[in-house]
Design an enzyme around this catalytic site. Structure first.
Site, PDB file in Angstrom:
ATOM      1  N   GLU A 331       0.826  -1.207   0.000  1.00  0.00           N
ATOM      2  CA  GLU A 331       0.000   0.000   0.000  1.00  0.00           C
ATOM      3  C   GLU A 331       0.860   1.256   0.000  1.00  0.00           C
ATOM      4  O   GLU A 331       1.909   1.314   0.638  1.00  0.00           O
ATOM      5  CB  GLU A 331      -0.974   0.005   1.184  1.00  0.00           C
ATOM      6  CG  GLU A 331      -0.337  -0.153   2.547  1.00  0.00           C
ATOM      7  CD  GLU A 331      -1.368  -0.412   3.641  1.00  0.00           C
ATOM      8  OE1 GLU A 331      -2.317  -1.180   3.407  1.00  0.00           O
ATOM      9  OE2 GLU A 331      -1.198   0.158   4.733  1.00  0.00           O
ATOM     10  N   CYS A 332       0.401   2.215  -0.767  1.00  0.00           N
ATOM     11  CA  CYS A 332       1.040   3.521  -0.897  1.00  0.00           C
ATOM     12  C   CYS A 332       2.519   3.371  -1.245  1.00  0.00           C
ATOM     13  O   CYS A 332       2.853   2.958  -2.348  1.00  0.00           O
ATOM     14  CB  CYS A 332       0.815   4.348   0.365  1.00  0.00           C
ATOM     15  SG  CYS A 332       0.895   6.140   0.057  1.00  0.00           S
ATOM     16  N   GLY A 333       3.442   3.661  -0.336  1.00  0.00           N
ATOM     17  CA  GLY A 333       4.856   3.537  -0.644  1.00  0.00           C
ATOM     18  C   GLY A 333       5.244   2.149  -1.091  1.00  0.00           C
ATOM     19  O   GLY A 333       6.114   1.980  -1.958  1.00  0.00           O
ATOM     20  N   GLY A 429      -2.087  -0.938  -4.000  1.00  0.00           N
ATOM     21  CA  GLY A 429      -2.686   0.343  -4.350  1.00  0.00           C
ATOM     22  C   GLY A 429      -2.314   1.398  -3.332  1.00  0.00           C
ATOM     23  O   GLY A 429      -1.505   1.169  -2.428  1.00  0.00           O
TER      24      GLY A 429
END
Length: 450
Positions: A331-333, A429
């Protein structure tokens, strides 16, 4: 069955962000610690970085207390878990005391958390540029809302001479005691990056700084009144959770300077459901550990793009594991790391793990910010069609392909968009997911590991 607890606790709040909540919270934790107490720390809202400061002081994890992510029962359960084995709890508020999930609601605000958990609040006032005007500010905050949750005041950035006079007036006119004050302290500001503070590891001498603030606060702090306020709580009743899965599977958790955004509730749920957590570093280790699955959380990988790219053996280890079908959550990073490339904040491009096609880049504004709910458009191995899991987004980065696996919606208004990608058994994501909001999601992930 229900769990019950009467542990003393208090919530440190303020009229707005940047009032000194984090530094004063850490100072209070340190003062209590040196007095022989075993404090537990909590952060209202979804922020990852403030709890890292709490952990620096206490040496144990701090928990997030968030109404949108967890609901009322989950908020109480998280607070209950964090207080087990501790003798006092200190909650740091979010934004201004009455700022909730939307501009027209108190829901999810520090005031709301104080009400739900029956935790008395200590209001921190940044007094720069004020003297007598402090009184109507305190009066307004104390009297707004159906319940008067504010039981004490800490005056920040105020001269001792003014503090004594204002404290007497606040008690005389409003009836709330000022339990401590701090003068303006030079070189004691914690810098910000993007949406939050810089991480504790980036601040030289952080613990010494907190100790100096604690020593200064102790000069005026009415510790007896502070403890008296903390003991004025109701019984905390939390629903008992179902027991976890007895089967054990090893899950690799990426955790280092680049990947460090994890909810304690998420890690604990993984363990309760049968996971043995094995921490590793995409920055420093040569390859992934011997595990059946991986979770790569958020952080600031863009600040370490060159180093992450230079660790070729780790990138190749992760890519091979993904190709072989190893289940992964990113997720994200973590999502950015799994792409083919990443541009650092200066625009330099670096190869990444290459699990997904595409690349990421820095933008000049927030791409997404705030609470979200993810709903799978079609069945996936982990999230079924129509099933929802809650989370939040905050990122300046964007990618060439954010995915269309889920419909992502804001809790207020009508905004929605598509996001999240899946390849083989890798689900990735931008949203930071709160696993307890959809235990079926993490159960299916772990089942894929067996």
């Amino acid at each position: 069955m229900a769990n019950k607890l009467n542990a003393p606790r208090l919530l440190v709040c303020a009229p707005s962000s940047s009032s000194g909540k984090t530094l004063i919270t850490c100072a209070l934790l340190r003062i209590l610690q040196t007095m022989g107490f075993r404090p537990a720390a909590f952060k209202c809202g979804p922020d990852y970085i403030d709890p890292m400061f709490h952990k620096q002081v206490l040496g144990i994890p701090s928990r997030n207390i968030d109404l949108f992510l967890a609901g009322e029962d989950g908020v109480k359960r998280s607070l209950f878990k964090g207080l087990r084995g501790r003798d006092i709890g200190v909650l740091e508020g979010v934004m201004g005391f009455y700022d909730g999930m939307s501009p027209d609601s108190l829901a999810g605000s520090s005031y709301d958390i104080s009400r739900i958990t029956d935790t008395p609040a200590i209001l921190v006032i940044d007094c720069r540029g004020m003297s007598h005007s402090i009184l109507p500010m305190v009066k307004g905050f104390a009297e707004y809302g159906a319940q008067n949750r504010i039981k004490g005041i800490i005056l920040n950035k105020i001269s001792p001479a003014v503090s004594d006079k204002i404290s007497d007036l606040i008690l005389e006119e409003i009836g709330i005691p000022v339990i401590g004050s701090l003068p303006v302290l030079k070189d004691f500001n914690i810098a910000s990056r993007h949406l939050g503070l810089v991480m504790p590891a980036e601040i030289p001498g952080l613990l010494e700084m907190i100790d100096r603030v604690a020593e200064e606060l102790k000069k005026s702090l009415d510790v007896n009144r502070l403890l008296e306020i903390a003991k004025g709580v109701g019984e905390l009743v939390a629903a008992e959770e179902a027991s976890g899965n007895a089967a054990r599977v090893r899950v690799g958790i990426a955790r280092d300077e680049a990947f460090c955004f994890y909810y304690e509730d998420n890690l604990e749920l993984l363990e309760e459901m049968g996971a043995e957590l094995v921490f590793f570093s995409p920055l420093h280790d040569e390859e992934i550990p011997e595990v059946s699955g991986l979770i790569i959380g958020g952080g600031y990988p863009e600040l370490f793009a060159k180093e992450l790219s230079g660790n070729v053996s780790m990138r190749e280890s992760i890519r091979k594991a993904a190709v072989s079908g190893m289940p992964m959550l990113a997720e994200c990073g973590g999502f950015l790391y799994l792409l083919e490339g990443m541009a650092d904040p200066d625009g330099n491009n670096y190869p990444m793990a290459g699990v997904f096609e595409g690349s990421s880049h820095m933008t000049d504004k927030l791409s997404r910010f705030g609470y979200v709910s993810l709903c799978a458009v079609n069945d996936t191995p982990f999230l079924l069609a129509g099933e929802n899991i809650r989370g939040h987004e905050f990122h300046y980065y964007d990618t060439t392909d954010n995915g269309k696996l889920c419909r992502i919606t804001k809790p207020t208004g009508s905004r929605s968009w598509k996001g999240y990608r899946m390849k083989n058994n890798v689900f990735a994501g931008f949203a930071h997911l709160y696993y307890p909001s959809c235990t079926g999601f993490i159960k299916r992930f772990l089942e894929c590991l067996k």
